[in-house]
Design a protein around this motif. Structure first.
Motif, mmCIF file in Angstrom:
data_model
loop_
_atom_site.group_PDB
_atom_site.id
_atom_site.type_symbol
_atom_site.label_atom_id
_atom_site.label_comp_id
_atom_site.label_asym_id
_atom_site.label_seq_id
_atom_site.Cartn_x
_atom_site.Cartn_y
_atom_site.Cartn_z
ATOM 1 N N MET A 186 49.824 50.809 32.178
ATOM 2 C CA MET A 186 49.212 50.229 31.401
ATOM 3 C C MET A 186 47.692 50.789 30.866
ATOM 4 N N GLY A 187 46.460 50.284 31.265
ATOM 5 C CA GLY A 187 45.447 50.809 30.953
ATOM 6 C C GLY A 187 45.003 52.164 31.574
ATOM 7 N N SER A 188 45.708 52.500 32.804
ATOM 8 C CA SER A 188 45.692 53.513 33.789
ATOM 9 C C SER A 188 44.253 53.585 34.260
ATOM 10 N N THR A 189 43.503 52.398 34.732
ATOM 11 C CA THR A 189 42.319 52.378 35.293
ATOM 12 C C THR A 189 42.632 52.830 36.752
ATOM 13 N N ASN A 190 43.596 52.472 37.404
ATOM 14 C CA ASN A 190 43.776 52.772 38.940
ATOM 15 C C ASN A 190 44.744 53.938 38.763
ATOM 16 N N VAL A 191 45.916 53.920 37.921
ATOM 17 C CA VAL A 191 46.799 55.004 37.967
ATOM 18 C C VAL A 191 46.213 56.275 37.647
ATOM 19 N N GLY A 192 45.161 56.219 36.679
ATOM 20 C CA GLY A 192 44.444 57.377 36.425
ATOM 21 C C GLY A 192 44.001 58.354 37.554
ATOM 22 N N LEU A 193 43.175 57.511 38.492
ATOM 23 C CA LEU A 193 42.631 57.864 39.674
ATOM 24 C C LEU A 193 43.446 58.421 40.622
ATOM 25 N N TRP A 194 44.786 58.124 40.757
ATOM 26 C CA TRP A 194 45.604 58.181 41.861
ATOM 27 C C TRP A 194 46.109 59.772 41.514
ATOM 28 N N GLY A 204 47.513 44.583 33.323
ATOM 29 C CA GLY A 204 47.341 45.417 34.411
ATOM 30 C C GLY A 204 46.506 44.894 35.620
ATOM 31 N N ASN A 205 45.585 44.022 35.105
ATOM 32 C CA ASN A 205 44.628 43.405 36.098
ATOM 33 C C ASN A 205 45.301 42.574 37.078
ATOM 34 N N VAL A 206 46.349 41.927 36.404
ATOM 35 C CA VAL A 206 47.249 40.977 37.181
ATOM 36 C C VAL A 206 48.180 41.642 38.434
ATOM 37 N N ALA A 207 48.879 42.745 37.557
ATOM 38 C CA ALA A 207 49.938 43.374 38.316
ATOM 39 C C ALA A 207 49.587 44.292 39.391
ATOM 40 N N ASN A 208 48.188 44.770 39.122
ATOM 41 C CA ASN A 208 47.757 45.739 40.076
ATOM 42 C C ASN A 208 47.636 45.137 41.468
ATOM 43 N N GLY A 209 47.306 43.976 41.490
ATOM 44 C CA GLY A 209 47.202 43.400 42.975
ATOM 45 C C GLY A 209 45.890 43.985 44.038
ATOM 46 N N GLY A 212 40.254 42.389 41.700
ATOM 47 C CA GLY A 212 40.613 41.914 40.181
ATOM 48 C C GLY A 212 39.642 40.942 39.814
ATOM 49 N N ASP A 213 39.255 40.694 38.777
ATOM 50 C CA ASP A 213 38.324 39.663 38.242
ATOM 51 C C ASP A 213 38.796 38.559 37.787
ATOM 52 N N SER A 214 40.230 38.764 37.313
ATOM 53 C CA SER A 214 40.802 37.404 36.577
ATOM 54 C C SER A 214 41.556 36.624 37.563
ATOM 55 N N PHE A 242 59.249 44.022 36.570
ATOM 56 C CA PHE A 242 57.884 44.312 35.843
ATOM 57 C C PHE A 242 57.457 43.159 35.515
ATOM 58 N N VAL A 243 56.032 42.821 35.575
ATOM 59 C CA VAL A 243 55.409 41.696 35.070
ATOM 60 C C VAL A 243 55.654 41.480 33.463
ATOM 61 N N ALA A 244 56.166 40.526 33.007
ATOM 62 C CA ALA A 244 56.504 40.277 31.638
ATOM 63 C C ALA A 244 55.316 39.286 31.186
ATOM 64 N N TYR A 261 32.661 32.759 35.645
ATOM 65 C CA TYR A 261 31.597 33.589 35.407
ATOM 66 C C TYR A 261 31.575 34.806 36.408
ATOM 67 N N LYS A 262 31.475 35.860 35.839
ATOM 68 C CA LYS A 262 31.149 37.127 36.754
ATOM 69 C C LYS A 262 29.805 37.253 36.857
ATOM 70 N N VAL A 263 29.257 37.576 38.274
ATOM 71 C CA VAL A 263 27.868 37.687 38.737
ATOM 72 C C VAL A 263 27.757 39.199 39.140
HETATM 73 C C1 LIG Z 1 36.375 52.390 39.284
HETATM 74 C C2 LIG Z 1 37.121 51.080 39.189
HETATM 75 C C3 LIG Z 1 36.612 50.018 38.901
HETATM 76 C C4 LIG Z 1 37.245 48.745 38.685
HETATM 77 N N1 LIG Z 1 36.413 47.838 38.325
HETATM 78 C C5 LIG Z 1 36.872 46.610 38.181
HETATM 79 C C6 LIG Z 1 36.333 45.559 37.799
HETATM 80 O O1 LIG Z 1 34.940 45.348 37.645
HETATM 81 N N2 LIG Z 1 36.934 43.974 37.691
HETATM 82 C C7 LIG Z 1 38.406 44.133 37.701
HETATM 83 O O2 LIG Z 1 38.982 42.994 37.768
HETATM 84 N N3 LIG Z 1 38.914 45.082 38.167
HETATM 85 C C8 LIG Z 1 38.220 46.464 38.376
HETATM 86 N N4 LIG Z 1 38.870 47.339 38.947
HETATM 87 C C9 LIG Z 1 40.453 47.082 39.308
HETATM 88 C C10 LIG Z 1 41.337 46.624 38.215
HETATM 89 O O3 LIG Z 1 42.311 45.808 38.761
HETATM 90 C C11 LIG Z 1 42.207 47.578 37.557
HETATM 91 O O4 LIG Z 1 41.435 48.781 37.300
HETATM 92 C C12 LIG Z 1 42.658 47.221 36.068
HETATM 93 O O5 LIG Z 1 42.640 45.821 35.634
HETATM 94 C C13 LIG Z 1 44.231 47.528 36.185
HETATM 95 O O6 LIG Z 1 44.503 47.659 34.759
HETATM 96 P P1 LIG Z 1 45.240 48.899 34.178
HETATM 97 O O7 LIG Z 1 45.965 48.195 32.744
HETATM 98 O O8 LIG Z 1 44.387 49.690 33.935
HETATM 99 O O9 LIG Z 1 46.372 49.199 35.130
HETATM 100 P P2 LIG Z 1 46.902 50.560 35.654
HETATM 101 O O10 LIG Z 1 46.046 51.364 36.353
HETATM 102 O O11 LIG Z 1 47.446 51.195 34.325
HETATM 103 O O12 LIG Z 1 47.772 49.910 36.970
HETATM 104 C C14 LIG Z 1 47.564 49.415 37.934
HETATM 105 C C15 LIG Z 1 49.174 49.116 38.671
HETATM 106 O O13 LIG Z 1 49.706 47.833 38.055
HETATM 107 C C16 LIG Z 1 50.929 48.210 37.776
HETATM 108 N N5 LIG Z 1 51.247 47.567 36.596
HETATM 109 C C17 LIG Z 1 50.543 47.436 35.395
HETATM 110 N N6 LIG Z 1 51.282 46.650 34.369
HETATM 111 C C18 LIG Z 1 52.396 46.197 35.130
HETATM 112 C C19 LIG Z 1 53.331 45.300 34.639
HETATM 113 N N7 LIG Z 1 53.517 44.786 33.392
HETATM 114 N N8 LIG Z 1 54.465 45.126 35.528
HETATM 115 C C20 LIG Z 1 54.389 45.744 36.797
HETATM 116 N N9 LIG Z 1 53.412 46.486 37.163
HETATM 117 C C21 LIG Z 1 52.354 46.699 36.338
HETATM 118 C C22 LIG Z 1 51.079 49.868 37.607
HETATM 119 O O14 LIG Z 1 52.451 50.241 37.799
HETATM 120 C C23 LIG Z 1 50.105 50.139 38.524
HETATM 121 O O15 LIG Z 1 50.741 50.202 39.886
HETATM 122 C C24 LIG Z 1 38.522 48.566 39.087
HETATM 123 C C25 LIG Z 1 39.262 49.686 39.391
HETATM 124 C C26 LIG Z 1 38.672 50.909 39.334
HETATM 125 C C27 LIG Z 1 39.409 51.947 39.707
#
Ligand SMILES: Cc1cc2nc3c(=O)[nH]c(=O)nc-3n(C[C@H](O)[C@H](O)[C@H](O)COP(=O)(O)OP(=O)(O)OC[C@H]3O[C@@H](n4cnc5c(N)ncnc54)[C@H](O)[C@@H]3O)c2cc1C
Length: 125
Positions: free
Chosen positions: A1-9, A49-54, A58-60, A101-103, A119-121
């Motif tokens: 998805m957005g690769s926020t976490n995946v990118g860092l891996w 991605g926020n939900v699936a990431n676990g 995660g704010d939501s 996958f999460v649909a 609210y996020k504080v």
């Molecule tokens: C530096 C940093 C700061 C962060 N700050 C915040 C913050 O302020 N607030 C917050 O809420 N979160 C924060 N996060 C964590 C946050 O949960 C994730 O970064 C982001 O929401 C994940 O979304 P993404 O689309 O980028 O997921 P990705 O990084 O693309 O994926 C994350 C994981 O979810 C899996 N995944 C994604 N979509 C699906 C799907 N549909 N079905 C099954 N698996 C799926 C991927 O395979 C992967 O394992 C932060 C993370 C980092 C690294």
């Protein structure tokens, strides 16, 4: 998805992720809809991605758990629906089975006069 976490891996942990399936361009997963009772959010909108990431940060999730949200998990033509609180099994551990996958996310809409705000504080520097 957005690769926020995946990118860092990849860039920080140098993990070899093997084959990756990107679902961000699947039109059916990019929709948000609602009826009188439920808001339905596809997993390819920015919330997915926020939900699936676990992630424990995660704010939501606190808001979605408080609202009694459910996740629809899909593998091929098979789907199953889980309450969000049954989806998380532990630290960064979810109930996703191999190939699943999460649909969609189902969020019950507030009824009657109930208003829901979240609210996020954060620290401001
Ligand atoms: C530096 C940093 C700061 C962060 N700050 C915040 C913050 O302020 N607030 C917050 O809420 N979160 C924060 N996060 C964590 C946050 O949960 C994730 O970064 C982001 O929401 C994940 O979304 P993404 O689309 O980028 O997921 P990705 O990084 O693309 O994926 C994350 C994981 O979810 C899996 N995944 C994604 N979509 C699906 C799907 N549909 N079905 C099954 N698996 C799926 C991927 O395979 C992967 O394992 C932060 C993370 C980092 C690294």
């Amino acid at each position: 998805m957005g690769s926020t976490n995946v990118g860092l891996w990849v860039t920080k942990q140098f993990r070899d992720l093997g084959d990756i399936l990107y679902i961000g361009k699947v039109t059916e997963l990019k929709t948000i809809g609602h009826d009188a009772q439920t808001l339905t959010i596809g997993a390819a909108v920015t919330l997915g991605g926020n939900v699936a990431n676990g992630s424990p940060i995660g704010d939501s999730m606190p808001a979605l758990l408080a609202l009694g949200a459910e996740v629809v998990l899909r593998h091929g033509a098979k789907t199953r629906t889980l309450p969000l609180d049954a989806f998380y099994l532990g630290y960064q551990k979810t109930a996703l089975a191999a190939g699943e996958f999460v649909a969609t996310l189902h969020v019950p809409r507030p009824t009657g006069k109930l208003r829901f705000r979240t609210y996020k504080v954060s620290k401001y520097e």
